[in-house]
Design an enzyme around this catalytic site. Structure first.
Site, PDB file in Angstrom:
ATOM      1  N   GLU A  41       0.845  -1.200   0.000  1.00  0.00           N
ATOM      2  CA  GLU A  41       0.000   0.000   0.000  1.00  0.00           C
ATOM      3  C   GLU A  41       0.879   1.249   0.000  1.00  0.00           C
ATOM      4  O   GLU A  41       1.814   1.348   0.795  1.00  0.00           O
ATOM      5  CB  GLU A  41      -0.890  -0.034   1.253  1.00  0.00           C
ATOM      6  N   LYS A 130     -10.239  -2.396   8.762  1.00  0.00           N
ATOM      7  CA  LYS A 130      -8.931  -1.986   9.284  1.00  0.00           C
ATOM      8  C   LYS A 130      -9.112  -1.440  10.699  1.00  0.00           C
ATOM      9  O   LYS A 130      -9.723  -0.387  10.894  1.00  0.00           O
ATOM     10  CB  LYS A 130      -8.335  -0.913   8.361  1.00  0.00           C
TER      11      LYS A 130
END
Length: 211
Positions: A41, A130
């Site tokens: 990411e 998350k």
């Protein structure tokens, strides 16, 4: 492959390269992939993040799940698609961003810190959740929240994760981890980053074995 689950069945670690520069990102990515990382990411508050995402997507193709972090609006979702990203991670749970990702067939992992936020993200169509910031949400609290969150949605802990924290979060039900500063800091090169994967890889193996 469907959603994030198949990626988590391998090494369930997302490398968060906050602050990485486009000219260095592929070499760092190669070192991470060689160490077993398959999810990378690039947060959008990095220098020229879309350029870095494009470089990674071109370098690794289907082999690595590449995407953007700190995605806060739908316009950025469109840009992730344009540069070949397939993953969107956010610190919050914005239904509009989640819906935009679903429309573009991106894997989306919104952030949550409470049951309300987690359930809202689940209803909006999140592929995973998350847990952020994990350093403020101990495993005992996570375990309590897991009792009400949809069991089909994997939870990833992000925020000051160290190898020692893998086991207690795993025992609480977490099934993936985002690694930021413990794995990469701006200015680090491949030689610094690659050896940091092994302790996390070992910690995941022990957690899976029930150690």
């Amino acid at each position: 492959m469907e959603g994030l689950k198949p990626w988590l069945e391998g090494l369930p670690l997302v490398a968060i390269l906050r602050g990485v520069k486009p000219e260095e990102v592929v070499a760092i990515g190669e070192a991470l992939v060689a160490a077993g990382i398959t999810m990378i990411e690039v947060p959008l508050n990095s220098p020229q993040p879309f350029k870095s995402i494009a470089a990674l997507a071109q370098a690794f193709g289907e082999e690595v799940l590449v995407g953007a972090g700190t995605v806060l609006d739908t316009a950025d979702v469109s840009r992730v698609v344009e540069v070949g990203g397939r993953l969107v991670v956010a610190p919050n749970s914005d239904p509009a961003v989640i819906a935009a990702c679903a429309a573009d067939e991106l894997i989306v992992v919104p952030g949550f810190a409470t049951p309300t936020e987690g359930l809202r993200a689940a209803r909006a169509g999140a592929d995973a959740l998350k847990l952020f910031p994990a350093e403020g949400i101990p495993p005992a609290v996570v375990m309590a929240m897991m009792a009400v969150l949809p069991p089909v949605l994997p939870v990833l802990a992000v925020g000051s994760i160290t190898p020692e924290k893998i086991l207690p979060y795993w025992q609480a039900g977490v099934r993936g981890f985002g690694l930021g500063g413990s794995l990469y800091k701006p200015g680090d090169g491949p030689a610094e980053v690659a050896p940091r994967v092994a302790p996390f890889r070992d910690a995941v193996a022990k957690a899976r074995a029930g150690a």
